[in-house]
Write a protein that holds these residues in place. Structure first.
Motif, PDB file in Angstrom:
ATOM      1  N   GLY A   1      -7.258 -14.763  39.633  1.00 58.29           N
ATOM      2  CA  GLY A   1      -6.832 -16.018  40.229  1.00 58.29           C
ATOM      3  C   GLY A   1      -6.299 -17.040  39.261  1.00 58.29           C
ATOM      4  O   GLY A   1      -5.931 -18.152  39.669  1.00 58.29           O
ATOM      5  N   VAL A   2      -6.249 -16.703  37.970  1.00 55.95           N
ATOM      6  CA  VAL A   2      -5.769 -17.645  36.956  1.00 55.95           C
ATOM      7  C   VAL A   2      -4.254 -17.488  36.794  1.00 55.95           C
ATOM      8  O   VAL A   2      -3.747 -16.377  36.613  1.00 55.95           O
ATOM      9  N   SER A   3      -3.541 -18.583  36.835  1.00 56.60           N
ATOM     10  CA  SER A   3      -2.093 -18.540  36.665  1.00 56.60           C
ATOM     11  C   SER A   3      -1.735 -18.144  35.238  1.00 56.60           C
ATOM     12  O   SER A   3      -2.323 -18.643  34.276  1.00 56.60           O
ATOM     13  N   THR A   4      -0.763 -17.249  35.104  1.00 60.41           N
ATOM     14  CA  THR A   4      -0.319 -16.834  33.775  1.00 60.41           C
ATOM     15  C   THR A   4       0.887 -17.635  33.279  1.00 60.41           C
ATOM     16  O   THR A   4       1.376 -17.393  32.173  1.00 60.41           O
ATOM     17  N   ALA A   5       1.362 -18.582  34.084  1.00 54.74           N
ATOM     18  CA  ALA A   5       2.482 -19.422  33.658  1.00 54.74           C
ATOM     19  C   ALA A   5       2.031 -20.332  32.518  1.00 54.74           C
ATOM     20  O   ALA A   5       0.942 -20.918  32.563  1.00 54.74           O
ATOM     21  N   VAL A   6       2.856 -20.446  31.493  1.00 55.69           N
ATOM     22  CA  VAL A   6       2.544 -21.344  30.381  1.00 55.69           C
ATOM     23  C   VAL A   6       2.793 -22.776  30.828  1.00 55.69           C
ATOM     24  O   VAL A   6       3.903 -23.112  31.255  1.00 55.69           O
TER      25      VAL A   6
ATOM     26  N   VAL B   1       3.073 -27.075  26.477  1.00 57.09           N
ATOM     27  CA  VAL B   1       2.358 -26.183  25.562  1.00 57.09           C
ATOM     28  C   VAL B   1       3.369 -25.454  24.687  1.00 57.09           C
ATOM     29  O   VAL B   1       4.312 -24.841  25.189  1.00 57.09           O
ATOM     30  N   ASP B   2       3.185 -25.516  23.383  1.00 59.01           N
ATOM     31  CA  ASP B   2       4.067 -24.843  22.437  1.00 59.01           C
ATOM     32  C   ASP B   2       3.771 -23.344  22.473  1.00 59.01           C
ATOM     33  O   ASP B   2       2.676 -22.906  22.093  1.00 59.01           O
TER      34      ASP B   2
ATOM     35  N   GLY C   1       1.330 -11.305  24.074  1.00 57.82           N
ATOM     36  CA  GLY C   1       2.564 -10.650  24.480  1.00 57.82           C
ATOM     37  C   GLY C   1       3.282 -11.362  25.605  1.00 57.82           C
ATOM     38  O   GLY C   1       4.510 -11.303  25.716  1.00 57.82           O
ATOM     39  N   GLN C   2       2.511 -12.063  26.443  1.00 54.85           N
ATOM     40  CA  GLN C   2       3.117 -12.807  27.542  1.00 54.85           C
ATOM     41  C   GLN C   2       3.841 -14.053  27.066  1.00 54.85           C
ATOM     42  O   GLN C   2       4.846 -14.463  27.656  1.00 54.85           O
TER      43      GLN C   2
END
Length: 276
Positions: free
Chosen positions: A32-37, A41-42, A99-100
């Motif tokens: 359920g955690v968003s992987t979008a940066v 955020v640098d 890697g993401q």
């Protein structure tokens, strides 16, 4: 102060029946955690953070794995293996996140198996040979305490993935620190020989504390725990030398890292396209 008191004091605020987070519970910490940066955020800094913390965990896990069939008792062999698996789990999550965000989309195996020693960013303490059991316990106490302080701060990280990994890791590292603290007290308050070995192990580890404090500002927290455990063991707090001999965060490693990685990476490099 008995070792039981040390255990209870260090565990305060982290009560949980599951001793090994990766060994007994299999909830996905990223469910359920968003992987979008997040905006602001640098990405390069985030990738660097994930890579360094993952390298610390991977190299530490490899060293702990070397105790398999060599630990003083079967119970300790199982405990060290479980601690190593916890750290390996942290490394996998952090490599995947790296890697993401670094733009390469590399998987965890690429980071673990297909980089050379100069590309690793682990602190030098993690790569030192195991030595005797006393040194391993001294190193685990300091490393777990330092990493726990770091992860405690990262639970509020702007990146939700790193925050979730840190929240999972806090529980694991709390028990790693407790386990090591119990053994430092037992050995320090034991025989003349065990006391000598424990003091030597602590002195050896203390020589590398400056690098840890340079890599992350957790000096007061780490030294407070170390002082508490040393007091319980009847041992003097070891001196922390000023300055460092080098920094693994900059790729400056000891001669011990290359052989460790040769063993770790050998099969993957010999069969790079293999699936299991």
């Amino acid at each position: 102060m008995s070792d039981d008191h040390v255990y209870m004091t260090l565990a305060e605020g982290h009560e949980d029946d599951s001793r090994w987070a990766y060994g007994t519970g299999f909830e996905d910490p990223l469910y359920g955690v968003s992987t979008a940066v997040p905006d602001g955020v640098d990405r390069a800094e985030l990738a660097g953070l994930c890579l360094a913390l993952a390298d610390d965990a991977l190299v530490s896990a490899q060293r702990l794995a070397e105790w398999t069939t060599r630990a003083p008792e079967l119970e300790e062999e199982v405990a060290l293996a479980n601690i190593g698996l916890d750290l390996l789990g942290q490394a996998r999550l952090l490599y995947a996140r790296c890697g993401q965000v670094d733009g390469t989309e590399r998987g965890e195996d690429a980071y673990a198996y297909f980089r050379d020693p100069d590309d690793f960013r682990n602190v030098r303490l993690t790569e030192l040979p195991n030595g005797d059991f006393a040194f391993t316990m001294a190193r685990l106490l300091v490393f777990a305490g330092w990493r726990l302080a770091h992860f405690g701060r990262l639970t509020a990280c702007a990146d939700p993935v790193v925050a979730a990994i840190a929240a999972k890791g806090v529980k694991e590292l709390t028990y790693h620190r407790q386990y090591a603290a119990e053994w430092v007290v037992r050995l320090g308050d034991g025989t003349e020989e065990s006391r000598r070995r424990m003091r030597t192990g602590l002195d050896h580890v203390a020589a590398h504390l400056s690098e840890l404090f340079d890599a992350h500002d957790a000096r007061d927290e780490v030294l407070a725990v170390l002082r508490q455990v040393c007091d319980a063991a009847g041992l003097p707090l070891p001196d922390v030398p000023a300055g460092t001999a080098g920094s693994g965060r900059r790729g400056d490693h000891t001669e011990h890292l290359a052989p460790l990685l040769t063993e770790l990476q050998g099969i993957a490099r010999a069969h790079p396209e293999a699936t299991w």
